[in-house]
Scaffold this active site. Structure first.
Site, PDB file in Angstrom:
ATOM      1  N   TYR B 127      33.340  62.690   1.962  1.00 43.56           N
ATOM      2  CA  TYR B 127      34.168  61.873   2.842  1.00 43.56           C
ATOM      3  C   TYR B 127      35.633  62.266   2.687  1.00 43.56           C
ATOM      4  O   TYR B 127      36.091  62.587   1.578  1.00 43.56           O
ATOM      5  CB  TYR B 127      34.045  60.385   2.488  1.00 43.56           C
ATOM      6  CG  TYR B 127      32.787  59.730   2.959  1.00 43.56           C
ATOM      7  CD1 TYR B 127      32.734  59.087   4.196  1.00 43.56           C
ATOM      8  CD2 TYR B 127      31.651  59.718   2.164  1.00 43.56           C
ATOM      9  CE1 TYR B 127      31.577  58.457   4.619  1.00 43.56           C
ATOM     10  CE2 TYR B 127      30.485  59.092   2.583  1.00 43.56           C
ATOM     11  CZ  TYR B 127      30.453  58.469   3.811  1.00 43.56           C
ATOM     12  OH  TYR B 127      29.317  57.847   4.229  1.00 43.56           O
ATOM     13  N   TYR B 166      24.891  62.586  -0.267  1.00 45.84           N
ATOM     14  CA  TYR B 166      25.901  62.686  -1.327  1.00 45.84           C
ATOM     15  C   TYR B 166      25.542  61.777  -2.494  1.00 45.84           C
ATOM     16  O   TYR B 166      24.837  60.775  -2.335  1.00 45.84           O
ATOM     17  CB  TYR B 166      27.293  62.371  -0.790  1.00 45.84           C
ATOM     18  CG  TYR B 166      27.474  60.975  -0.248  1.00 45.84           C
ATOM     19  CD1 TYR B 166      27.782  59.909  -1.084  1.00 45.84           C
ATOM     20  CD2 TYR B 166      27.347  60.724   1.112  1.00 45.84           C
ATOM     21  CE1 TYR B 166      27.957  58.631  -0.586  1.00 45.84           C
ATOM     22  CE2 TYR B 166      27.524  59.450   1.624  1.00 45.84           C
ATOM     23  CZ  TYR B 166      27.822  58.415   0.766  1.00 45.84           C
ATOM     24  OH  TYR B 166      27.989  57.155   1.269  1.00 45.84           O
ATOM     25  N   ARG B 176      22.716  59.132  -1.745  1.00 46.76           N
ATOM     26  CA  ARG B 176      22.533  58.452  -0.453  1.00 46.76           C
ATOM     27  C   ARG B 176      21.881  59.389   0.550  1.00 46.76           C
ATOM     28  O   ARG B 176      22.287  60.537   0.691  1.00 46.76           O
ATOM     29  CB  ARG B 176      23.897  58.034   0.148  1.00 46.76           C
ATOM     30  CG  ARG B 176      24.725  57.000  -0.594  1.00 46.76           C
ATOM     31  CD  ARG B 176      24.141  55.602  -0.677  1.00 46.76           C
ATOM     32  NE  ARG B 176      23.238  55.167   0.389  1.00 46.76           N
ATOM     33  CZ  ARG B 176      23.611  54.693   1.578  1.00 46.76           C
ATOM     34  NH1 ARG B 176      24.883  54.584   1.882  1.00 46.76           N
ATOM     35  NH2 ARG B 176      22.716  54.290   2.468  1.00 46.76           N
ATOM     36  N   HIS B 179      23.681  59.685   6.510  1.00 46.18           N
ATOM     37  CA  HIS B 179      23.810  58.528   7.407  1.00 46.18           C
ATOM     38  C   HIS B 179      25.149  58.545   8.113  1.00 46.18           C
ATOM     39  O   HIS B 179      26.103  59.180   7.652  1.00 46.18           O
ATOM     40  CB  HIS B 179      23.665  57.211   6.625  1.00 46.18           C
ATOM     41  CG  HIS B 179      24.699  57.039   5.562  1.00 46.18           C
ATOM     42  ND1 HIS B 179      24.554  57.559   4.293  1.00 46.18           N
ATOM     43  CD2 HIS B 179      25.925  56.448   5.576  1.00 46.18           C
ATOM     44  CE1 HIS B 179      25.621  57.276   3.574  1.00 46.18           C
ATOM     45  NE2 HIS B 179      26.481  56.603   4.323  1.00 46.18           N
ATOM     46  N   HIS B 181      27.868  55.700   9.548  1.00 54.51           N
ATOM     47  CA  HIS B 181      28.217  54.274   9.615  1.00 54.51           C
ATOM     48  C   HIS B 181      28.544  53.898  11.056  1.00 54.51           C
ATOM     49  O   HIS B 181      29.241  54.647  11.753  1.00 54.51           O
ATOM     50  CB  HIS B 181      29.448  53.984   8.747  1.00 54.51           C
ATOM     51  CG  HIS B 181      29.211  54.174   7.279  1.00 54.51           C
ATOM     52  ND1 HIS B 181      28.815  53.159   6.455  1.00 54.51           N
ATOM     53  CD2 HIS B 181      29.314  55.274   6.493  1.00 54.51           C
ATOM     54  CE1 HIS B 181      28.697  53.613   5.212  1.00 54.51           C
ATOM     55  NE2 HIS B 181      28.991  54.896   5.207  1.00 54.51           N
TER      56      HIS B 181
END
Lengths: 207, 262
Positions: B127, B166, B176, B179, B181
């Site tokens: 991110y 990640y 995780r 995905h 959000h």
């Protein structure tokens, strides 16, 4: 009825996705009647929550719920009634807005003037709803169906506390996610899924 | 160890995946919430421990304010915000994808002209956020945030790249699933939803406390996009379809809106 899409946490990395410039500036500095609302979000251990996101949604001083675009790119004139602010490293948030009046339809539930609030955070799998009320509306608060149903301690968690703002009246509203002084969080789904708002009105006061 | 979660570990010892998986299995046997949403207090996701309220929610009729929703329009969102591959001068690395679907209410009515926001990791699972210390490369051509408005049919459409999986610090060797959000508004503030869209067939589903916090298997499936070859564009991008159903189906509240409003 279709089955709804489940909630998932906002996670820790929403900073480049959700907050926007001027998110807390519902009205510009110097707007007559502007108030600041600020506070700290804390967890069950009393620690500041540095990665919460709060949204505020409200009627204007005229009691009308706005239906105007422009929150994400504010033009400095239009009151959209929507704020979005992330907490900082100290768990603090701040916004500048106008005091709401109660929506004016006399037939409706006599909710006292308030801001609707959603709380999102890492570690919160489904957002929370709460409300900010203002202490000066003594009679309206006494008549409010939510406030009237709460004991004094819980009711206090929904009440903004005047604390002297810098550029105008200031109010403090802290959010305690868990534990002592836990904020009252709301289940607003009880109105029935397919029922019109008319089903949620209470009997108007008799003269 | 680096943290991708931005906070100290909650306990003195980090659980193993095996221990967390056992907790997930135990929780899966509990009765799911009737509305399909996760329980806020969900032991396998450690950060819920101090952040889930302990007191029951207070049932309240929604106010007129809560029965209305913020309005967004073309003044709020520019079209390029829906193409996350065009936010920099160069092309981002990764698998270019199209994600589209409809936002509807429980009665199947489209949520029209409403804001949809997304944010995600890059193709490497990183991110663009100071709290993300995962030692995977940032991509100078990818930020990972996007916005769009639904059309008259409730349809949204984003062009982006497929995010990577990640690691995070919930437990040892926690990863995780990939995905995106999503943040959604309905026609009432009570319909507000933030959630995550997953990709079909991810091997990490069974291991992930956040995905598994939705304990009903059918509800889990509603978080997973479908590969759709009709969305895929030749020589350009793979297509995924994901429809979103918001809570409730509210009639339009009485007209308290500003007559000058949109």
């Amino acid at each position: 009825m279709l089955e709804l899409t489940p909630s998932q946490t906002v996670g820790p990395f929403f900073a480049f996705g959700l907050p926007f410039s001027g998110g807390g500036d519902v009205v510009p500095v110097g707007t007559p009647g502007a108030i600041t609302l600020h506070g700290t979000v804390r967890d069950g251990a009393g620690a500041a929550v540095p990665d919460a996101l709060l949204e505020f949604w409200q009627a204007g001083p005229d009691g009308r719920v706005p239906a105007r675009p422009g929150s994400l790119r504010r033009d400095g004139r239009t009151f959209t009634g929507f704020a979005r602010v992330a907490t900082d490293r100290a768990g603090d948030y701040r916004l500048r807005t106008l005091r709401p009046a109660a929506p004016s339809d006399a037939v409706q539930v006599r909710h006292a003037p308030h801001l609707a609030v959603t709380v999102f955070a890492r570690g919160l799998l489904h957002h929370l709803f709460t409300r900010v009320y203002f202490p000066n509306h003594v009679q309206a608060n006494a008549d409010d169906p939510l406030l009237a149903a709460l004991d004094e301690e819980r009711r206090a968690t929904l009440m903004a506390v005047p604390d002297g703002g810098v550029t105008g009246p200031g109010y403090r509203f802290d959010v305690r996610m868990q534990g002592p002084g836990e904020t009252v969080f709301l289940d607003l789904s009880a109105h029935g899924l397919a029922q019109p708002p008319a089903e949620t009105v209470e009997t108007p006061e008799t003269p | 160890m680096t943290t991708t979660d931005g906070v100290p570990d909650p306990g003195p010892r980090t659980a193993t995946q095996r221990e967390v998986s056992a907790e997930i299995a135990t929780a899966a046997g509990a009765a799911p919430r009737t509305d399909g949403h996760p329980d806020r207090a969900y032991l396998p996701y450690r950060s819920t421990a101090l952040r889930a309220p302990q007191r029951p929610l207070v049932v309240s009729p929604p106010s007129l304010t809560e029965l209305a929703a913020p309005v967004f329009g073309i003044a709020d969102v520019t079209p390029i915000e829906a193409d996350l591959t065009r936010h920099h001068t160069g092309d981002p690395l990764g698998e270019r994808i199209i994600v589209t679907g409809r936002v509807i209410d429980g009665d199947g009515r489209p949520v029209r002209n409403q804001l949809v926001e997304i944010w995600q990791a890059n193709a490497s699972g990183r991110y663009r956020h100071e709290g993300d210390q995962h030692p995977a490369p940032l991509d100078p051509n990818f930020t990972g945030g996007g916005r769009a408005l639904t059309d008259e049919d409730g349809t949204y459409r984003f062009v982006t790249i497929k995010p990577g999986a990640y690691p995070w610090r919930n437990h040892t060797n926690a990863w995780r699933p990939a995905h995106i959000h999503f943040s959604l508004f309905g026609t009432a503030f009570t319909q507000r939803l933030v959630t995550q869209m997953y990709f079909p067939g991810d091997p990490l589903f069974g291991l992930d406390p956040i995905f598994q916090s939705v304990t009903d298997e059918k509800a889990q499936q509603r978080l997973i996009a479908a590969y759709d070859h009709d969305v895929t564009e030749p020589e350009w991008a793979l297509g995924y379809r994901w429809d979103i159903v918001l809570d409730g189906a509210h009639a339009t509240p009485p007209d308290t809106d500003d007559p000058d409003g949109a």
